[in-house]
Design an enzyme around this catalytic site. Structure first.
Site, PDB file in Angstrom:
ATOM      1  N   GLY A 225       0.767  -1.239   0.000  1.00 52.45           N
ATOM      2  CA  GLY A 225       0.000   0.000   0.000  1.00 52.45           C
ATOM      3  C   GLY A 225       0.794   1.282   0.000  1.00 52.45           C
ATOM      4  O   GLY A 225       0.223   2.354  -0.246  1.00 52.45           O
ATOM      5  N   GLU A 259       4.219  -6.311   2.103  1.00 50.12           N
ATOM      6  CA  GLU A 259       3.913  -6.759   0.739  1.00 50.12           C
ATOM      7  C   GLU A 259       3.864  -5.599  -0.252  1.00 50.12           C
ATOM      8  O   GLU A 259       2.834  -5.354  -0.868  1.00 50.12           O
ATOM      9  CB  GLU A 259       2.541  -7.451   0.715  1.00 50.12           C
ATOM     10  CG  GLU A 259       2.334  -8.510   1.759  1.00 50.12           C
ATOM     11  CD  GLU A 259       0.856  -8.907   1.904  1.00 50.12           C
ATOM     12  OE1 GLU A 259      -0.021  -8.244   1.302  1.00 50.12           O
ATOM     13  OE2 GLU A 259       0.584  -9.866   2.619  1.00 50.12           O
ATOM     14  N   GLY A 261       4.160  -3.446  -3.579  1.00 50.39           N
ATOM     15  CA  GLY A 261       4.190  -3.664  -5.028  1.00 50.39           C
ATOM     16  C   GLY A 261       4.590  -2.369  -5.699  1.00 50.39           C
ATOM     17  O   GLY A 261       5.713  -2.181  -6.163  1.00 50.39           O
ATOM     18  N   ARG A 298      -4.589   2.274 -16.418  1.00 48.47           N
ATOM     19  CA  ARG A 298      -4.847   3.084 -15.224  1.00 48.47           C
ATOM     20  C   ARG A 298      -5.569   4.407 -15.512  1.00 48.47           C
ATOM     21  O   ARG A 298      -6.515   4.744 -14.801  1.00 48.47           O
ATOM     22  CB  ARG A 298      -3.557   3.336 -14.423  1.00 48.47           C
ATOM     23  CG  ARG A 298      -2.845   2.051 -13.985  1.00 48.47           C
ATOM     24  CD  ARG A 298      -1.753   2.283 -12.975  1.00 48.47           C
ATOM     25  NE  ARG A 298      -2.286   2.618 -11.681  1.00 48.47           N
ATOM     26  CZ  ARG A 298      -2.316   3.819 -11.164  1.00 48.47           C
ATOM     27  NH1 ARG A 298      -1.785   4.826 -11.816  1.00 48.47           N
ATOM     28  NH2 ARG A 298      -2.840   4.023  -9.985  1.00 48.47           N
ATOM     29  N   TYR A 302      -9.077   4.410 -13.576  1.00 44.11           N
ATOM     30  CA  TYR A 302      -9.126   5.193 -12.327  1.00 44.11           C
ATOM     31  C   TYR A 302      -8.997   6.689 -12.573  1.00 44.11           C
ATOM     32  O   TYR A 302      -8.831   7.444 -11.623  1.00 44.11           O
ATOM     33  CB  TYR A 302      -7.965   4.822 -11.404  1.00 44.11           C
ATOM     34  CG  TYR A 302      -7.691   3.358 -11.210  1.00 44.11           C
ATOM     35  CD1 TYR A 302      -8.599   2.540 -10.549  1.00 44.11           C
ATOM     36  CD2 TYR A 302      -6.497   2.789 -11.662  1.00 44.11           C
ATOM     37  CE1 TYR A 302      -8.328   1.197 -10.350  1.00 44.11           C
ATOM     38  CE2 TYR A 302      -6.219   1.458 -11.462  1.00 44.11           C
ATOM     39  CZ  TYR A 302      -7.138   0.660 -10.811  1.00 44.11           C
ATOM     40  OH  TYR A 302      -6.853  -0.661 -10.618  1.00 44.11           O
ATOM     41  N   CYS A 328     -11.048   1.276 -29.976  1.00 41.40           N
ATOM     42  CA  CYS A 328     -12.374   1.833 -30.252  1.00 41.40           C
ATOM     43  C   CYS A 328     -13.187   2.054 -28.984  1.00 41.40           C
ATOM     44  O   CYS A 328     -14.185   1.354 -28.750  1.00 41.40           O
ATOM     45  CB  CYS A 328     -13.122   0.908 -31.188  1.00 41.40           C
ATOM     46  SG  CYS A 328     -12.509   1.061 -32.844  1.00 41.40           S
ATOM     47  N   TYR A 357       1.273  -2.074 -12.107  1.00 42.48           N
ATOM     48  CA  TYR A 357      -0.100  -2.146 -12.619  1.00 42.48           C
ATOM     49  C   TYR A 357      -0.191  -1.545 -14.024  1.00 42.48           C
ATOM     50  O   TYR A 357      -1.162  -0.894 -14.380  1.00 42.48           O
ATOM     51  CB  TYR A 357      -1.076  -1.461 -11.641  1.00 42.48           C
ATOM     52  CG  TYR A 357      -0.904  -1.993 -10.234  1.00 42.48           C
ATOM     53  CD1 TYR A 357      -1.274  -3.296  -9.940  1.00 42.48           C
ATOM     54  CD2 TYR A 357      -0.340  -1.211  -9.214  1.00 42.48           C
ATOM     55  CE1 TYR A 357      -1.079  -3.814  -8.651  1.00 42.48           C
ATOM     56  CE2 TYR A 357      -0.144  -1.723  -7.940  1.00 42.48           C
ATOM     57  CZ  TYR A 357      -0.519  -3.027  -7.675  1.00 42.48           C
ATOM     58  OH  TYR A 357      -0.320  -3.547  -6.417  1.00 42.48           O
TER      59      TYR A 357
HETATM   60  N1  LLP Z   1      -1.061  -7.008  -0.610  1.00 47.35           N
HETATM   61  C1  LLP Z   1      -2.356  -7.164  -0.930  1.00 47.35           C
HETATM   62  C2  LLP Z   1      -3.160  -8.112  -0.168  1.00 47.35           C
HETATM   63  C3  LLP Z   1      -2.916  -6.418  -1.969  1.00 47.35           C
HETATM   64  O1  LLP Z   1      -4.198  -6.562  -2.262  1.00 47.35           O
HETATM   65  C4  LLP Z   1      -2.099  -5.519  -2.699  1.00 47.35           C
HETATM   66  C5  LLP Z   1      -2.650  -4.744  -3.816  1.00 47.35           C
HETATM   67  C6  LLP Z   1      -0.745  -5.408  -2.346  1.00 47.35           C
HETATM   68  C7  LLP Z   1      -0.265  -6.152  -1.286  1.00 47.35           C
HETATM   69  C8  LLP Z   1       0.196  -4.479  -3.048  1.00 47.35           C
HETATM   70  O2  LLP Z   1      -0.222  -3.177  -2.912  1.00 47.35           O
HETATM   71  P1  LLP Z   1       0.739  -1.950  -3.338  1.00 47.35           P
HETATM   72  O3  LLP Z   1       1.946  -1.971  -2.437  1.00 47.35           O
HETATM   73  O4  LLP Z   1       1.109  -2.149  -4.741  1.00 47.35           O
HETATM   74  O5  LLP Z   1      -0.119  -0.764  -3.132  1.00 47.35           O
HETATM   75  N2  LLP Z   1      -4.490  -1.731  -9.918  1.00 47.35           N
HETATM   76  C9  LLP Z   1      -4.454  -0.740  -8.888  1.00 47.35           C
HETATM   77  C10 LLP Z   1      -3.850  -1.248  -7.614  1.00 47.35           C
HETATM   78  C11 LLP Z   1      -4.534  -2.475  -7.062  1.00 47.35           C
HETATM   79  C12 LLP Z   1      -3.886  -2.979  -5.806  1.00 47.35           C
HETATM   80  C13 LLP Z   1      -4.442  -4.282  -5.399  1.00 47.35           C
HETATM   81  N3  LLP Z   1      -3.839  -4.862  -4.238  1.00 47.35           N
HETATM   82  C14 LLP Z   1      -3.729   0.490  -9.428  1.00 47.35           C
HETATM   83  O6  LLP Z   1      -3.312   0.480 -10.575  1.00 47.35           O
HETATM   84  O7  LLP Z   1      -3.597   1.500  -8.731  1.00 47.35           O
END
Ligand code: LLP
Length: 403
Positions: A225, A259, A261, A298, A302, A328, A357
């Protein structure tokens, strides 16, 4: 400085480019923020699941947070050891649960009572005790985009505190379940620390109340997050993030699992696309490029902002323009009313913060092959995924063609 023109010439467009050295720096900053406490950084594979990217993190000692058995298999292929792989997600199938238990991963993050029942049954069939963690939904507003908010009772994720406690008691009494962790993840692209701290306080209190019942958990899994700068956001510093979490754990000797990302990959990535045409519909100016929403969703999904740089010789003043692709759909845009100078056929646009993403949310909509992916490391570039060809796109259908 990355030479996007040279890369576009060598590999074609549209093209994803990832700066692996940037990923390394992000990983190291976060890892060192937890210094002094046992911790595992489990890279959220969904952010960018290219095998070379996952392998890059594996080499640094990262674990993997996976949300499908496909991602679990990617993590193994990339060399992440089983004891650093976790499997989350609200809807795991029996087959996925079975394979995760057979592969002996660190734990399965369970998201409902019904799922706990399935995990127990499958572990029993296999004659094993499945290591589990329970995803708690602390009902905290993470103050992010509603589509990526996950820690409110309105969201489908996790279980409330009372249910979690019942599930831990059940798991602790089962021969086929081994509760080892607790998990929460309140949302993505978080730029405020307070909601994370509040969630950690709630979850740490639950850990203490479980200790009173002789249920000892080892892993405090704080999810991902951490937000990044797309435009002018104030972001959370990894050190402050770690301190906020650690401050809630007094008296608890737990390993932190986190976790991330987006934090690790987003600003390492660039999407390079080529200008096809400029056009004007009445007052409205458009630039049509060869990349599209099927490559980078994205903005369409969003309304997300991505900074865009034009590599052009023109010196004229910028004017607002909608940057659109060939798909399209009116929703096929990368930016609206973005200030850019006049552009020529074959000029390049570099769309930034595209390493998380981006490619992973791509599709073959409009029978468009996915872009190639290139890594830059120590000043050298290398292809890490080929551009998809028409043959790739039809491969799974062709054998069913009737005369
Ligand atoms: N752990 C869990 C359980 C998650 O659901 C997620 C992301 C992460 C870790 C990693 O989150 P991060 O550190 O990347 O924020 N497609 C969307 C983001 C969806 C995130 C889903 N879960 C976007 O492009 O902003």
């Amino acid at each position: 400085m990355i030479d996007f023109k040279a890369l576009a010439q060598k590999y074609g467009t549209p093209l994803y480019v990832y700066d692996f050295d940037y990923m390394t720096a992000q990983y190291e900053e976060l890892k060192s923020a937890f210094r002094g406490r046992k911790s595992i950084i489990a890279y959220a594979v969904k952010a960018n699941s290219n095998l070379s990217v996952v392998k890059h993190f594996a080499k640094m000692g990262s674990g993997a947070d996976c949300v499908s058995i496909g991602e679990v298999r990617r993590a193994f292929l990339a060399g992440i050891p089983a004891y650093k792989i976790i499997f989350s997600g609200v809807g795991k199938s029996d087959d996925e649960i079975r394979e995760a238990i057979e592969r002996d991963i660190l734990y399965i993050n369970v998201e409902s009572e019904a799922e706990l029942g399935r995990v127990e049954l499958i572990a029993k069939e296999l004659g094993k005790a499945a290591r589990i963690s329970i995803r708690v939904n602390p009902n905290i507003d993470p103050k992010t985009h509603p589509y990526i908010s996950t820690g409110l009772h309105d969201n489908k994720f996790g279980v409330d505190l009372g249910t979690a406690k019942r599930m831990y008691i059940k798991a602790n009494n089962s021969e086929n379940l081994d509760p080892v962790g607790i998990h929460f993840h309140i949302g993505s692209q978080l730029t405020e620390l307070e909601p994370i701290r509040e969630a950690a306080v709630i979850v740490a209190d639950l850990v203490r109340s479980l200790e009173a019942l002789d249920i000892e958990l080892k892993f405090f899994d704080v999810g991902g997050g951490l937000g990044i700068k797309y435009k002018d956001e104030e972001t959370i510093k990894p050190y402050d993030y770690a301190q906020a979490i650690l401050s809630t754990l007094t008296g608890l000797d737990m390993t932190i699992l986190c976790e991330p990302g987006r934090f690790l990959t987003a600003n390492a990535g660039y999407f390079v696309t080529k200008v096809l045409y400029e056009k004007q519909n009445g007052e409205k100016r458009f630039v049509v490029v060869d990349g599209a929403m099927n490559d980078l969703l994205r903005p369409s999904l969003y309304n997300a902002y991505h900074e865009i740089e034009a590599l052009t010789q023109t010196q004229e003043e910028t004017r607002p323009v909608d940057i659109v692709g060939p798909v399209c759909e009116s929703g096929d845009f990368f930016a609206k009313d973005y200030p850019l100078p006049p552009l020529n056929h074959n000029d390049l646009l570099v769309i930034k913060s595209a390493g998380a993403y981006g490619f992973g949310m791509g599709s073959n909509y409009n029978t468009r092959g996915r872009a190639a992916e290139v890594a830059i490391e120590n000043g050298k570039d290398r292809l890490i995924r080929k551009r998809e060809s028409f043959d790739d796109l039809i491969a799974l259908e062709q054998e069913f063609l009737e005369d």
